[in-house]
Design a protein around this motif. Structure first.
Motif, PDB file in Angstrom:
ATOM      1  N   GLU A  26      18.933   8.831  33.642  1.00 11.47           N
ATOM      2  CA  GLU A  26      20.045   9.722  34.287  1.00 11.47           C
ATOM      3  C   GLU A  26      20.828   9.488  32.555  1.00 11.47           C
ATOM      4  OE1 GLU A  26      20.242  11.773  36.104  1.00 11.47           O
ATOM      5  OE2 GLU A  26      17.465  11.353  37.336  1.00 11.47           O
ATOM      6  N   LEU A  30      22.321  12.525  30.503  1.00 11.57           N
ATOM      7  CA  LEU A  30      23.550  12.808  29.930  1.00 11.57           C
ATOM      8  C   LEU A  30      24.137  12.923  28.750  1.00 11.57           C
ATOM      9  CD1 LEU A  30      25.383  13.776  31.982  1.00 11.57           C
ATOM     10  CD2 LEU A  30      26.314  11.743  32.262  1.00 11.57           C
ATOM     11  N   ILE A  37      28.244  18.725  31.767  1.00  8.56           N
ATOM     12  CA  ILE A  37      27.687  18.146  33.281  1.00  8.56           C
ATOM     13  C   ILE A  37      27.212  19.191  33.965  1.00  8.56           C
ATOM     14  CG2 ILE A  37      29.390  17.497  35.518  1.00  8.56           C
ATOM     15  CD1 ILE A  37      30.791  16.172  33.164  1.00  8.56           C
ATOM     16  N   ASP A  38      26.635  18.145  33.769  1.00 12.84           N
ATOM     17  CA  ASP A  38      25.373  18.965  35.454  1.00 12.84           C
ATOM     18  C   ASP A  38      25.865  18.277  36.689  1.00 12.84           C
ATOM     19  OD1 ASP A  38      22.912  19.514  36.886  1.00 12.84           O
ATOM     20  OD2 ASP A  38      22.138  18.851  35.199  1.00 12.84           O
ATOM     21  N   ASN A  39      26.307  18.608  37.867  1.00 10.32           N
ATOM     22  CA  ASN A  39      26.258  17.784  38.971  1.00 10.32           C
ATOM     23  C   ASN A  39      25.442  17.992  39.100  1.00 10.32           C
ATOM     24  OD1 ASN A  39      28.790  18.787  38.861  1.00 10.32           O
ATOM     25  ND2 ASN A  39      28.242  20.406  40.273  1.00 10.32           N
ATOM     26  N   ALA A  40      23.689  17.685  39.471  1.00  9.64           N
ATOM     27  CA  ALA A  40      22.478  16.578  40.268  1.00  9.64           C
ATOM     28  C   ALA A  40      22.743  16.324  39.069  1.00  9.64           C
ATOM     29  CB  ALA A  40      21.996  17.626  39.654  1.00  9.64           C
ATOM     30  N   ARG A  41      22.389  15.642  37.782  1.00 10.99           N
ATOM     31  CA  ARG A  41      22.830  13.862  37.274  1.00 10.99           C
ATOM     32  C   ARG A  41      23.281  12.784  37.701  1.00 10.99           C
ATOM     33  NH1 ARG A  41      17.589  14.485  35.510  1.00 10.99           N
ATOM     34  NH2 ARG A  41      17.474  16.077  34.717  1.00 10.99           N
ATOM     35  N   LEU A  42      25.060  13.777  37.965  1.00 11.25           N
ATOM     36  CA  LEU A  42      26.322  12.840  38.324  1.00 11.25           C
ATOM     37  C   LEU A  42      25.917  12.645  39.852  1.00 11.25           C
ATOM     38  CD1 LEU A  42      29.047  15.275  37.090  1.00 11.25           C
ATOM     39  CD2 LEU A  42      28.258  12.540  36.097  1.00 11.25           C
ATOM     40  N   VAL A  43      25.602  13.366  40.280  1.00 13.89           N
ATOM     41  CA  VAL A  43      24.774  12.410  41.913  1.00 13.89           C
ATOM     42  C   VAL A  43      23.239  11.793  41.458  1.00 13.89           C
ATOM     43  CG1 VAL A  43      23.733  13.851  44.233  1.00 13.89           C
ATOM     44  CG2 VAL A  43      25.586  15.024  42.834  1.00 13.89           C
ATOM     45  N   ASN A  44      22.772  11.959  40.621  1.00 13.59           N
ATOM     46  CA  ASN A  44      21.336  10.773  40.748  1.00 13.59           C
ATOM     47  C   ASN A  44      22.636   9.596  40.317  1.00 13.59           C
ATOM     48  OD1 ASN A  44      20.006  12.649  41.934  1.00 13.59           O
ATOM     49  ND2 ASN A  44      18.595  12.926  39.710  1.00 13.59           N
TER      50      ASN A  44
END
Length: 87
Positions: A26, A30, A37-44
């Protein structure tokens, strides 16, 4: 090391390796996306950091201090070198 402790070690180690590889993947994605900034990546990333933190405490609870130290080093490096201090 008792059989129960060895079983706990093997179990925590397998989860540690899997979550560490997922976290690295991940972070690489990134970085490759120029830190867009990709929220899905940050959540992962947060999910894998949380899982590693949980494994750290499980290792300590099972008196597996060396494994716990390795897990903590992984988290510290991820936070320091990849700029994910907020997680």
């Amino acid at each position: 090391m008792s059989k129960a402790n060895k079983a706990a070690f093997e179990h925590i180690l397998s989860h540690y390796r899997g979550n560490k590889q997922s976290l690295v993947g991940e972070i690489k994605i990134l970085i490759d996306n120029d830190s867009v900034i990709d929220n899905a990546r940050l959540v992962n990333i947060a999910k894998y950091c949380g899982a590693l933190d949980c494994l750290y405490w499980q290792a300590l609870g099972n008196d597996l201090t060396n494994l716990a130290k390795g897990i903590r080093r992984t988290l510290t490096k991820a936070h320091a070198f990849h700029g994910i201090e907020g997680l």
